[in-house]
Scaffold this motif. Structure first.
Motif, PDB file in Angstrom:
ATOM      1  N   GLU A 833       0.812  -1.182   0.124  1.00 35.53           N
ATOM      2  CA  GLU A 833      -0.181   0.119   0.080  1.00 35.53           C
ATOM      3  C   GLU A 833       0.916   1.157  -0.072  1.00 35.53           C
ATOM      4  N   ALA A 834       2.009   1.258   0.860  1.00 35.12           N
ATOM      5  CA  ALA A 834       2.952   2.363   0.806  1.00 35.12           C
ATOM      6  C   ALA A 834       3.536   2.749  -0.529  1.00 35.12           C
ATOM      7  N   ARG A 835       3.707   1.720  -1.203  1.00 33.33           N
ATOM      8  CA  ARG A 835       4.529   1.808  -2.634  1.00 33.33           C
ATOM      9  C   ARG A 835       3.474   2.195  -3.695  1.00 33.33           C
ATOM     10  N   ARG A 836       2.312   1.965  -3.321  1.00 31.77           N
ATOM     11  CA  ARG A 836       1.234   2.367  -4.382  1.00 31.77           C
ATOM     12  C   ARG A 836       0.883   3.721  -4.334  1.00 31.77           C
ATOM     13  N   LEU A 837       0.744   4.121  -3.030  1.00 30.99           N
ATOM     14  CA  LEU A 837       0.620   5.616  -2.774  1.00 30.99           C
ATOM     15  C   LEU A 837       1.659   6.391  -3.335  1.00 30.99           C
ATOM     16  N   VAL A 838       3.136   5.840  -2.996  1.00 31.83           N
ATOM     17  CA  VAL A 838       4.262   6.679  -3.357  1.00 31.83           C
ATOM     18  C   VAL A 838       4.361   6.797  -5.037  1.00 31.83           C
ATOM     19  N   ASP A 839       3.875   5.740  -5.485  1.00 30.81           N
ATOM     20  CA  ASP A 839       4.093   5.716  -6.926  1.00 30.81           C
ATOM     21  C   ASP A 839       3.158   6.695  -7.477  1.00 30.81           C
ATOM     22  N   ARG A 840       1.884   6.936  -7.047  1.00 35.20           N
ATOM     23  CA  ARG A 840       0.916   7.961  -7.235  1.00 35.20           C
ATOM     24  C   ARG A 840       1.446   9.270  -7.123  1.00 35.20           C
ATOM     25  N   ALA A 841       2.064   9.592  -5.884  1.00 34.39           N
ATOM     26  CA  ALA A 841       2.952  11.079  -5.743  1.00 34.39           C
ATOM     27  C   ALA A 841       3.818  11.122  -6.892  1.00 34.39           C
ATOM     28  N   VAL A 842       4.790   9.960  -7.062  1.00 34.11           N
ATOM     29  CA  VAL A 842       5.765  10.242  -7.887  1.00 34.11           C
ATOM     30  C   VAL A 842       5.348  10.615  -9.070  1.00 34.11           C
ATOM     31  N   ALA A 843       4.205  10.190  -9.637  1.00 32.50           N
ATOM     32  CA  ALA A 843       3.617  10.408 -10.995  1.00 32.50           C
ATOM     33  C   ALA A 843       3.085  11.775 -11.252  1.00 32.50           C
ATOM     34  N   ALA A 844       2.538  12.196 -10.119  1.00 34.02           N
ATOM     35  CA  ALA A 844       2.005  13.655 -10.049  1.00 34.02           C
ATOM     36  C   ALA A 844       3.330  14.685 -10.235  1.00 34.02           C
ATOM     37  N   VAL A 845       4.398  14.157  -9.614  1.00 35.17           N
ATOM     38  CA  VAL A 845       5.533  15.034  -9.855  1.00 35.17           C
ATOM     39  C   VAL A 845       6.031  15.286 -11.166  1.00 35.17           C
ATOM     40  N   HIS A 846       6.176  13.955 -11.948  1.00 35.05           N
ATOM     41  CA  HIS A 846       6.371  13.735 -13.245  1.00 35.05           C
ATOM     42  C   HIS A 846       5.542  14.516 -14.230  1.00 35.05           C
ATOM     43  N   ALA A 847       4.324  14.643 -13.756  1.00 34.39           N
ATOM     44  CA  ALA A 847       3.224  15.390 -14.342  1.00 34.39           C
ATOM     45  C   ALA A 847       3.197  16.872 -14.482  1.00 34.39           C
ATOM     46  N   GLY A 848       4.108  17.337 -13.428  1.00 33.34           N
ATOM     47  CA  GLY A 848       4.278  18.935 -13.193  1.00 33.34           C
ATOM     48  C   GLY A 848       3.263  19.371 -12.081  1.00 33.34           C
ATOM     49  N   ASP A 849       2.610  18.341 -11.445  1.00 29.02           N
ATOM     50  CA  ASP A 849       1.419  18.966 -10.516  1.00 29.02           C
ATOM     51  C   ASP A 849       2.360  19.951  -9.283  1.00 29.02           C
ATOM     52  N   PRO A 850       1.860  21.193  -9.363  1.00 26.79           N
ATOM     53  CA  PRO A 850       2.903  22.123  -8.429  1.00 26.79           C
ATOM     54  C   PRO A 850       2.802  21.639  -6.914  1.00 26.79           C
ATOM     55  N   ALA A 851       1.771  21.029  -6.484  1.00 25.38           N
ATOM     56  CA  ALA A 851       1.751  20.560  -5.117  1.00 25.38           C
ATOM     57  C   ALA A 851       2.827  19.333  -4.977  1.00 25.38           C
ATOM     58  N   ALA A 852       2.737  18.719  -6.006  1.00 28.82           N
ATOM     59  CA  ALA A 852       3.758  17.475  -5.842  1.00 28.82           C
ATOM     60  C   ALA A 852       5.131  17.963  -6.193  1.00 28.82           C
ATOM     61  N   VAL A 853       5.337  19.050  -6.959  1.00 28.67           N
ATOM     62  CA  VAL A 853       6.955  19.546  -7.199  1.00 28.67           C
ATOM     63  C   VAL A 853       7.419  20.013  -5.989  1.00 28.67           C
ATOM     64  N   LEU A 854       6.613  20.743  -5.263  1.00 31.29           N
ATOM     65  CA  LEU A 854       7.224  21.384  -3.892  1.00 31.29           C
ATOM     66  C   LEU A 854       7.441  20.320  -2.846  1.00 31.29           C
ATOM     67  N   LEU A 855       6.877  19.020  -3.312  1.00 30.05           N
ATOM     68  CA  LEU A 855       7.020  17.898  -2.216  1.00 30.05           C
ATOM     69  C   LEU A 855       8.282  16.867  -2.820  1.00 30.05           C
ATOM     70  N   ARG A 856       8.701  17.558  -3.826  1.00 29.93           N
ATOM     71  CA  ARG A 856       9.489  16.460  -4.772  1.00 29.93           C
ATOM     72  C   ARG A 856      10.436  15.627  -3.773  1.00 29.93           C
ATOM     73  N   SER A 857      11.238  16.214  -3.112  1.00 27.35           N
ATOM     74  CA  SER A 857      12.305  15.888  -1.982  1.00 27.35           C
ATOM     75  C   SER A 857      11.561  14.764  -1.165  1.00 27.35           C
TER      76      SER A 857
END
Length: 966
Positions: A833-857
């Motif tokens: 479950e942890a990997r599923r959620l992280v993969d979704r967040a990583v995908a948001a970073v790659h998609a340029g989601d500004p909220a995700a980009v701020l959390l990239r690190s």
């Protein structure tokens, strides 16, 4: 005992045995007493001794006390109903009343019983009573005529018997008319007309008069073969749905009630249902064909079955009064709106003169009479609306079951019963989802164009329903209704006056059910609004009205903006929230046709967009305004870039930064700068010039400084500054600023492990944000509180906060929520479950989601903790490379936890403390990293390396990390 004097005198016991009365004189005396039962009869002119002797003989055969003597005569004490003559009179009167009320079947029963009491000529034992006998015979003949009338209205009557009656009473015109009607009903219209000719000759030859109006009316009606029956209530093919409250209001008949509401709301259906439950005769009068008020009395006469041309010489209202004066009847006047004044006048006259009459009317607007009970119909609530759709849909699609899409269809149809029924019929061609999609594209009138072929034209299509109401409006009312279509979500009277030029006809449109008003706000049902929008589009007024609409709402937000940064912000937020749809509509129109106004709307409403949690709704529109920086709109350009969010490019943001650097005046709407700072992230401070001369601006500037101190390694100084910020915002009564200060003070307390203080501060902050309706702000605060709860070991409470944040946020899969839930899942051992959620967040970073980009690190650090040994170090170093200055400590701690070099790990853990300015209490990942490093090098070596790292200044730590990266 029972007594009969309608024929030879007879006396019977209750068992039916005949009682002997005696000779002629006692019989005459008893007949006289019975004729005036209950009253004293004075036998003057006769010998008192002789009368007394006869009374004595009578008493011997009758029960004691039946005949009483008084000083002036004698009285018989019996129930009048036990004497046939009095029972006859009562039954004859009851039959007449029932006949007048239209209850012909019951009337016939009473009249037959009355006439059945006659056994021969009346009062044959009472000599000298010719006048009384004549009156009784007249009453008998009148009752016979009433019985014939009742039979004509029900099962019919014998022509032969009527012929005998006419021959016996040739001058009784009522009997003659009844014979004519009976002949006509028997298919012998020619004989009926010939009967009139015979009557006319007889009356002229014998009496020198013409036939009465009544007889002439029968003759003319037969000439036209027209004798319309009273129009009652038609049987309904379907049950009524969702109107229990309204039916309860009409449970008992009232003198005057009017069911009001817009077309298609179900006024007629409700009125018919209510009237049908009353134990009274109802006459249904359809006024929809009328265009001239003078036709109203004739329409009512026709519905009552007395619309014969023979009455043309009589005032129709007088004729109605004569017909209804003693009737226990309900007039159901349907569709009164197009002849309302005439209906109101007629109803007033009828109710004043006919005490047993009741009127139930349906109309778009009230009749306006004193004592009128109004039953306004509102659209059906969702539950009854869905039930109505499902019931009607099952008729065309057997087995249909309502799903969630049905509720959406009903909402798009305003809960209008007729529209719902028209839509349900279309399930022959479409499924519910297709219906909903077409309705969302505002194709109501095209879609709902096939109704019941037998219905009135105005009820066959949705357009016809609305057009009926439209064409009944005066020109000034049509103009205001058309102009009102410029509003979205309704309007206040002030807005209507300012945008439409006048609000003089507002009350009239409310009365006519075109507008509804609640708490001073006027709204139009969407179906009516669509029609008015078409009318507006066909006029030449729309461009000017759109400009006026946008200018009005720009002025509204400009006036509201200062209050949004003061104690009155809740009132202003409520005012602007009520106008949200209008604000968005004005913004969208202006973005296409008036760019400066659009930029000003984005900026002046910045506090509203942010505090109400609606900033994402304007992002796309704001992004269309970024092509250049118009002269004089530099501040507005920066605000539009901030509101555009991820739709703004790096070029746009760089241009906005340069614009801010070059501004040489204070900001007119400083909340735009706050939005810029919060969405852009850490960067250069705003020039002091931009925020001067206003206490809120100063407090905002101090808030920015405090956050820099808190997050850049100076937590003590940051907390002192936040305390000052809190005091400043409290003095202003500005809840958003207070909540910001409380939130970050709670964050600082939580880092130190002061759990009670942290949660008390967060509680107050969330209460303030809830009062503002700031959903997105609340979601951010809940995320920070959840992270603190993780450190406390309160994992269930932390998960609840993350999930509540998802509900409040712009979307349930927000990267910050995914990241928090992923960490919880990992700590609980649920790695998939942890990997599923992280993969979704990583995908948001790659998609340029500004909220995700701020959390990239942070996202990369969490991904590293889930990775295998070979990938973990690489990912942790990537996180460190991509981190911003304020988040570097978290990345350093993540890297330390992955190192096999215990001394280096201990040093980095100390370095994180130097960077943050405080050791974080309770972090389970840091605790594991500490334990791993201590086990690797021992307690003493760990302590020495940790102390070296923690003893650095922040700048020394950053420099060392930079060198390490190289």
């Amino acid at each position: 005992m029972r007594f009969g004097i309608l024929g030879p005198l007879e006396v019977w016991t209750d068992a039916g045995e005949v009682v002997a009365v005696g000779g002629p004189k006692p019989r005459a005396l008893l007949t006289a007493l019975l004729l005036d039962v209950g009253r004293v009869v004075d036998f003057r002119g006769e010998s008192a001794n002789a009368v007394q002797a006869r009374v004595s003989r009578l008493r011997r055969g009758l029960p004691d006390g039946l005949i009483e003597s008084t000083g002036g005569g004698y009285r018989i004490v019996v129930d009048p109903d036990d004497v046939d003559v009095h029972r006859f009179e009562r039954l004859a009167a009851e039959g007449r009343r029932l006949l007048v009320a239209g209850a012909a079947q019951r009337a016939a029963g009473a009249l037959r019983e009355a006439l059945g009491l006659w056994r021969g000529p009346a009062l044959v034992d009472l000599p000298g009573a010719r006048a009384r006998v004549a009156r009784l015979e007249e009453a008998r003949l009148a009752a016979t005529e009433d019985l014939v009338e009742a039979e004509l209205a029900t099962s019919g009557t014998s022509v032969g018997r009527l012929r005998e009656l006419v021959d016996a009473h040739p001058f009784r015109e009522r009997l003659r008319g009844q014979l004519m009607r009976a002949l006509h009903d028997d298919g012998r219209t020619a004989d009926a007309l010939a009967e009139f000719d015979r009557a006319r000759r007889l009356l002229r030859d014998e009496l020198g008069v013409d036939p009465s109006d009544e007889l002439s009316a029968v003759h003319l009606a037969l000439l036209r073969a027209e004798r319309p029956p009273r129009r009652g209530l038609a049987a309904q093919l379907t049950r009524i749905v969702g109107r229990d409250d309204e039916l309860a209001r009409l449970a008992d008949p009232v003198r005057l009630a009017t069911v009001t509401g817009p077309g298609g709301i179900g006024k007629t259906r409700l009125a018919v249902e209510a009237a049908g439950r009353w134990a009274r005769d109802v006459c249904f009068v359809d006024l929809s064909p009328l265009t001239d008020g003078t036709q109203v009395p004739h329409a009512v006469l026709g519905a009552l079955g007395v619309r014969e041309p023979g009455f043309a010489r009589t005032d129709p209202v007088d004729r109605l009064l004569a017909e209804l004066r003693d009737q226990d009847t309900v007039l159901l006047l349907d569709n009164c709106e197009q002849v309302l004044d005439a209906v109101a006048d007629l109803v007033r006259r009828l109710l004043s003169a006919c005490p047993r009459l009741a009127v139930l009317a349906t109309s778009r607007e009230p009749l306006g009479l004193t004592g009128e009970l109004l039953v306004p119909l509102e659209p059906l609530p969702e539950g009854p609306a869905v039930a109505l759709f499902a019931e009607r849909a099952a008729a065309v699609r057997p087995g249909f079951a309502a799903g969630p899409e049905v509720a959406r269809v009903c909402r798009l149809l305003d809960g209008l019963p007729l529209a719902i029924e028209l839509a349900a019929v279309r399930l022959r061609q479409f499924d519910v989802a297709e219906l909903a999609a077409q309705l969302e594209n505002q194709e109501h009138f095209r879609l709902l164009s096939r109704g019941d072929r037998t219905a009135a034209r105005r009820h066959r299509t949705l357009r016809a329903v609305v057009a009926w109401s439209w064409h009944l409006l005066r020109p000034d009312e049509q103009a205001l209704a058309r102009r009102f279509a410029v509003f979205t979500g309704g309007a206040t009277a002030d807005a209507v006056a300012a945008v439409c030029g006048s609000d003089d006809a507002l009350a009239d449109l409310v009365d006519r059910s075109l507008l509804r008003v609640r708490a001073g706000r006027y709204r139009m049902l969407d179906t009516i609004l669509l029609y008015c929008k078409e009318e507006l589009a066909d006029s030449q007024e729309e461009p000017e009205l759109r400009h006026a609409h946008a200018r009005y709402f720009l002025d509204l937000v400009q006036r509201a903006d200062p209050d949004l940064r003061r104690a009155g912000q809740l009132d202003r937020l409520a005012e602007l929230s009520a106008e949200h749809d209008n604000l968005v509509a004005a913004l969208r129109w202006s973005a296409r046709h008036d760019r400066p106004t659009a930029m000003r709307l984005v900026t002046a409403a910045a506090a509203y967009w942010w505090l109400s949690g609606r900033r994402d709704e304007v992002a796309e529109v704001a992004a269309t305004l970024l092509d250049d920086v118009p002269d004089g709109l530099e501040e507005e350009y920066v605000s539009c870039v901030a509101h555009a969010g991820s739709h703004a490019t790096e070029e746009h943001r760089a241009r906005a930064t340069e614009v801010l650097r070059c501004l040489d005046r204070p900001l007119r709407h400083p909340f735009g700068a706050a939005v810029w700072a919060m969405t852009r992230g850490p960067g250069p401070r705003l020039p002091a010039l931009l925020l001067r001369d206003d206490p809120w601006n100063t407090a905002l500037e101090r808030l920015g400084e405090a956050l820099v101190e808190l997050l850049d390694g100076h937590p003590a100084a940051g907390e002192r500054s936040l305390a000052d910020v809190l005091a400043r915002f409290r003095r202003l009564g500005e809840r958003w600023g207070v909540a910001q200060a409380l939130d970050w003070l709670a964050f600082a307390a939580g880092l130190r492990g002061e759990w009670a203080r942290a949660h008390e501060l967060w509680r107050e902050a969330l209460d303030l944000l809830a009062a503002l309706g700031a959903r997105l702000e609340s979601a951010d605060v809940l995320g920070r509180r959840a992270a603190c709860l993780v450190r406390q070991g309160e994992w269930a409470a932390a998960e609840a906060d993350y999930r509540r944040a998802a509900e409040l946020g712009a979307r349930p899969d927000a990267p910050a929520v995914d990241l928090g839930l992923a960490r919880l899942a990992r700590l609980r051992g649920d790695v998939p479950e942890a990997r599923r959620l992280v993969d979704r967040a990583v995908a948001a970073v790659h998609a340029g989601d500004p909220a995700a980009v701020l959390l990239r690190s942070d996202i990369t650090t969490e991904a590293a903790r889930l990775a295998g040994p070979d990938d973990a170090l690489r990912l942790h170093r990537r996180a460190l490379d991509s981190v911003t200055a304020s988040g570097v400590a978290d990345a350093v701690e993540g890297l330390a936890g992955a190192l096999d070099d215990g001394e280096r790990a201990a040093f980095l853990l100390g370095t994180a403390v130097a960077l943050r300015g405080v050791a974080v209490v309770g972090d389970p990942d840091v605790a594991r990293a500490v334990e791993r490093a201590r086990d690797a090098v021992g307690p003493d070596a760990f302590a020495e390396a940790y102390a070296r790292g923690a003893g650095q200044t922040r700048q020394q730590a950053l420099t060392a990390l930079s060198a390490d990266r190289r």
